[in-house]
Write a protein that holds these residues in place. Structure first.
Motif, mmCIF file in Angstrom:
data_model
loop_
_atom_site.group_PDB
_atom_site.id
_atom_site.type_symbol
_atom_site.label_atom_id
_atom_site.label_comp_id
_atom_site.label_asym_id
_atom_site.label_seq_id
_atom_site.Cartn_x
_atom_site.Cartn_y
_atom_site.Cartn_z
ATOM 1 N N GLY A 204 4.612 10.518 -23.333
ATOM 2 C CA GLY A 204 5.591 9.707 -24.049
ATOM 3 C C GLY A 204 5.571 9.971 -25.530
ATOM 4 N N GLY A 205 4.356 10.104 -26.105
ATOM 5 C CA GLY A 205 4.265 10.385 -27.533
ATOM 6 C C GLY A 205 4.849 11.736 -27.901
ATOM 7 N N VAL A 206 4.553 12.754 -27.081
ATOM 8 C CA VAL A 206 5.072 14.099 -27.358
ATOM 9 C C VAL A 206 6.593 14.126 -27.223
ATOM 10 N N LEU A 207 7.120 13.539 -26.147
ATOM 11 C CA LEU A 207 8.564 13.540 -25.934
ATOM 12 C C LEU A 207 9.286 12.750 -27.014
ATOM 13 N N PHE A 208 8.686 11.635 -27.458
ATOM 14 C CA PHE A 208 9.316 10.827 -28.506
ATOM 15 C C PHE A 208 9.377 11.597 -29.816
ATOM 16 N N SER A 209 8.364 12.417 -30.081
ATOM 17 C CA SER A 209 8.384 13.214 -31.313
ATOM 18 C C SER A 209 9.476 14.270 -31.270
ATOM 19 N N TRP A 210 9.823 14.756 -30.077
ATOM 20 C CA TRP A 210 10.909 15.726 -29.950
ATOM 21 C C TRP A 210 12.276 15.061 -30.080
ATOM 22 N N ASN A 211 12.430 13.968 -29.318
ATOM 23 C CA ASN A 211 13.697 13.233 -29.321
ATOM 24 C C ASN A 211 13.405 11.808 -28.865
ATOM 25 N N PRO A 212 13.764 10.776 -29.657
ATOM 26 C CA PRO A 212 13.428 9.398 -29.286
ATOM 27 C C PRO A 212 13.970 8.964 -27.923
ATOM 28 N N SER A 213 15.060 9.572 -27.465
ATOM 29 C CA SER A 213 15.637 9.163 -26.182
ATOM 30 C C SER A 213 15.009 9.880 -24.992
ATOM 31 N N LEU A 214 14.275 10.965 -25.242
ATOM 32 C CA LEU A 214 13.771 11.792 -24.149
ATOM 33 C C LEU A 214 12.787 11.054 -23.237
ATOM 34 N N PRO A 215 11.820 10.267 -23.765
ATOM 35 C CA PRO A 215 10.906 9.551 -22.852
ATOM 36 C C PRO A 215 11.639 8.621 -21.905
ATOM 37 N N PHE A 216 12.738 8.041 -22.337
ATOM 38 C CA PHE A 216 13.452 7.085 -21.497
ATOM 39 C C PHE A 216 14.264 7.791 -20.405
ATOM 40 N N PHE A 217 14.814 8.968 -20.710
ATOM 41 C CA PHE A 217 15.479 9.739 -19.659
ATOM 42 C C PHE A 217 14.475 10.145 -18.572
ATOM 43 N N VAL A 218 13.316 10.615 -18.994
ATOM 44 C CA VAL A 218 12.286 10.999 -18.025
ATOM 45 C C VAL A 218 11.787 9.780 -17.255
ATOM 46 N N ASN A 219 11.671 8.653 -17.956
ATOM 47 C CA ASN A 219 11.234 7.424 -17.301
ATOM 48 C C ASN A 219 12.209 6.990 -16.210
ATOM 49 N N ALA A 220 13.504 7.095 -16.483
ATOM 50 C CA ALA A 220 14.510 6.762 -15.470
ATOM 51 C C ALA A 220 14.366 7.664 -14.250
ATOM 52 N N LEU A 221 14.050 8.930 -14.480
ATOM 53 C CA LEU A 221 13.851 9.855 -13.371
ATOM 54 C C LEU A 221 12.629 9.478 -12.543
ATOM 55 N N THR A 222 11.553 9.031 -13.188
ATOM 56 C CA THR A 222 10.352 8.648 -12.432
ATOM 57 C C THR A 222 10.622 7.442 -11.538
ATOM 58 N N PHE A 223 11.372 6.474 -12.024
ATOM 59 C CA PHE A 223 11.706 5.320 -11.193
ATOM 60 C C PHE A 223 12.589 5.729 -10.014
ATOM 61 N N LEU A 224 13.498 6.673 -10.235
ATOM 62 C CA LEU A 224 14.340 7.166 -9.149
ATOM 63 C C LEU A 224 13.499 7.867 -8.087
ATOM 64 N N VAL A 225 12.566 8.707 -8.512
ATOM 65 C CA VAL A 225 11.677 9.392 -7.572
ATOM 66 C C VAL A 225 10.811 8.389 -6.823
ATOM 67 N N SER A 226 10.321 7.380 -7.532
ATOM 68 C CA SER A 226 9.498 6.350 -6.887
ATOM 69 C C SER A 226 10.268 5.643 -5.780
ATOM 70 N N GLY A 227 11.523 5.285 -6.048
ATOM 71 C CA GLY A 227 12.333 4.633 -5.021
ATOM 72 C C GLY A 227 12.587 5.525 -3.820
ATOM 73 N N LEU A 228 12.819 6.820 -4.047
ATOM 74 C CA LEU A 228 13.032 7.744 -2.936
ATOM 75 C C LEU A 228 11.775 7.894 -2.094
ATOM 76 N N LEU A 229 10.605 7.872 -2.727
ATOM 77 C CA LEU A 229 9.350 7.954 -1.971
ATOM 78 C C LEU A 229 9.152 6.711 -1.107
ATOM 79 N N ILE A 230 9.436 5.544 -1.672
ATOM 80 C CA ILE A 230 9.302 4.307 -0.897
ATOM 81 C C ILE A 230 10.285 4.299 0.264
ATOM 82 N N LEU A 231 11.418 4.941 0.096
ATOM 83 C CA LEU A 231 12.418 5.001 1.158
ATOM 84 C C LEU A 231 11.844 5.642 2.422
ATOM 85 N N GLY A 232 10.876 6.537 2.261
ATOM 86 C CA GLY A 232 10.279 7.203 3.410
ATOM 87 C C GLY A 232 9.116 6.470 4.029
#
Length: 468
Positions: A204-232
């Motif tokens: 999160g610290g590295v991504l925020f230093s590159w672009n403040p919005s980048l950690p949140f885009f990646v975070n949204a992807l992790t929640f999406l992956v988590s939901g797909l895993l629970i689906l199985g």
């Protein structure tokens, strides 16, 4: 003939012995002798069973991915808040918004976990979190700085996380056998610690230093992956994850909350574990509430030194997740519940007895390992003795008690530190852990059965009782 018959009559009904059921045993018959608790092959058997359990592996992966995203999100959003608002009070409000949702919604989350399909509730929570973080990432990317939107997203994420956690803890006993619960909780704790405390904040610290919005885009992807895993995930005891197969619910939400509170209060094992948990949480709050003052004032450390001590807490969490099962087999739960508060108290006394940062680092590792062993063991006990249809509410009651005790302990620690010295808070927490737990009973008569499930859960509820 008469003498023989009399002899038989004298032995037909032997004198009733008073049998006791310790917390570390769940015995179906009140006078049945407990089996040997330590078996050399049990650890290997539980590990092999978990590795071949597809549902648990998916839950484990989901936990790790979700923790990774949360580990990125929390530091990034605090950094963003400091950039948007220069007022320290506004930044503090963000921190309050992070801790408020669990307190407000935790009992409701327990009711939802018992009324709905737990797997679907977890997927819904992940979907809400993904949508909220994605919208926030878009707003941050557009350089729209609004503290109100920051607070809204923090509250939504905290509330969704509360529902997810309550359902996850209630779902685990449906995926693994009781003998494997300690091992399963240990693996879940390790995945949570690695993602939330190590990998997530660094990314999160590295991504925020590159672009403040980048950690949140990646975070949204992790929640999406988590939901797909629970689906199985597919429960091995599917009937408890199917609302149509559960006992009918004719009560209201408030009545269901009261039922969970009443069941916990009447069940001898759950009552004792909850009281011990409140005591430990209060002591932990007394120390953590003033720990930054201990590091900066007493040890005269700067930000880097303080960060190093925080790393020791995460290392202790990993160590505790590896030791929980081994200690469970060697010591038994009742001894662990007696010994772990003592170990934590001794670490607090050692921390204030020296100014050696290296020594304190390793002491914190030991103390936090003991705390994580406590968390894993108490969680496993609740999952074993709690009825599946009540487990969401039982978990919520315990967590609410822990959250309230931690907050009150932090307030008490601050008052003690201000009135005397920062070390006085450590001393008071140590005395509390050395004294109070011994007044909580850990051995109850086996004849004292657990209370039957409240009538609000259905007419057949009274047919299932668990020994204390």
């Amino acid at each position: 003939m008469t003498r023989q018959a009399g002899h038989q009559r004298r032995h037909v009904t032997p004198p009733r012995r008073l049998c006791y059921l310790p917390v570390n045993k769940i015995i179906e018959h009140p006078c049945e002798p407990p089996a040997r608790e330590f078996m050399t092959n049990r650890r290997a058997w539980s590990s092999a069973a978990l590795q071949s359990n597809r549902g648990f592996i998916l839950l484990l992966l989901s936990t790790g991915v979700s923790a990774l995203g949360s580990g990125m999100y929390l530091p990034a959003i605090q950094l963003l808040a400091t950039e948007i608002a220069q007022d320290d009070r506004v930044v503090a409000v963000v921190r309050v918004a992070m801790t408020l949702p669990p307190v407000l919604f935790i009992l409701l989350a327990g009711v939802a976990a018992d009324r709905m399909r737990r797997r679907r509730l977890m997927i819904l929570a992940d979907a809400v979190r993904a949508a909220a973080v994605l919208a926030f990432a878009v707003v941050v990317g557009a350089e729209v700085g609004s503290m109100w939107f920051v607070l809204l997203v923090v509250i939504v994420l905290g509330s969704s996380q509360t529902f997810f956690d309550s359902s996850a803890q209630a779902l685990l006993p449906q995926l693994v056998a009781k003998d494997a619960l300690v091992q399963a909780n240990s693996w879940l704790t390790a995945a949570l610690t690695l993602g939330f405390s190590f990998v997530g904040p660094a990314m999160g610290g590295v991504l925020f230093s590159w672009n403040p919005s980048l950690p949140f885009f990646v975070n949204a992807l992790t929640f999406l992956v988590s939901g797909l895993l629970i689906l199985g995930v597919r429960s091995t005891t599917a009937r408890f994850d199917d609302p149509s197969a559960r006992r009918p619910n004719r009560s209201g939400v408030v009545a269901d909350m009261r039922a969970g509170l009443a069941y916990t209060a009447r069940h001898p094992v759950l009552r004792s574990v909850t009281l011990l948990g409140i005591t430990v949480s209060f002591a932990i709050g007394m120390v953590t509430g003033v720990f930054v003052l201990f590091a900066t004032r007493y040890l005269a450390l700067g930000p880097i030194g303080y960060g190093v001590l925080l790393v020791s807490e995460s290392l202790g969490a990993l160590l505790g997740s590896m030791l929980a099962l081994r200690l469970r087999h060697r010591l038994g739960r009742r001894r662990m519940f007696r010994m772990l508060p003592v170990v934590m108290a001794l670490t607090y006394l050692l921390e204030i007895s020296t100014r050696s940062v290296v020594f304190i680092f390793f002491v914190i590792v030991v103390g936090n390992a003991a705390f994580l062993v406590w968390v894993i063991t108490s969680t496993s006990v609740r999952q074993e003795v709690g009825p599946p249809e009540l487990l969401g509410r039982i978990t919520s009651v315990y967590r609410l008690g822990g959250l309230a005790a931690t907050s009150l302990g932090a307030a008490a620690g601050g008052l003690i530190s201000e009135s005397f010295d920062v070390r006085a808070s450590f001393l008071a927490a140590a005395v509390l852990l050395l004294v109070v737990p011994w007044f909580v009973p850990l051995r109850v008569p086996a004849a004292e059965r657990a209370p039957s499930t409240p009538p609000a859960l259905g007419a057949a509820a009274g047919s299932e009782t668990l020994p204390g």
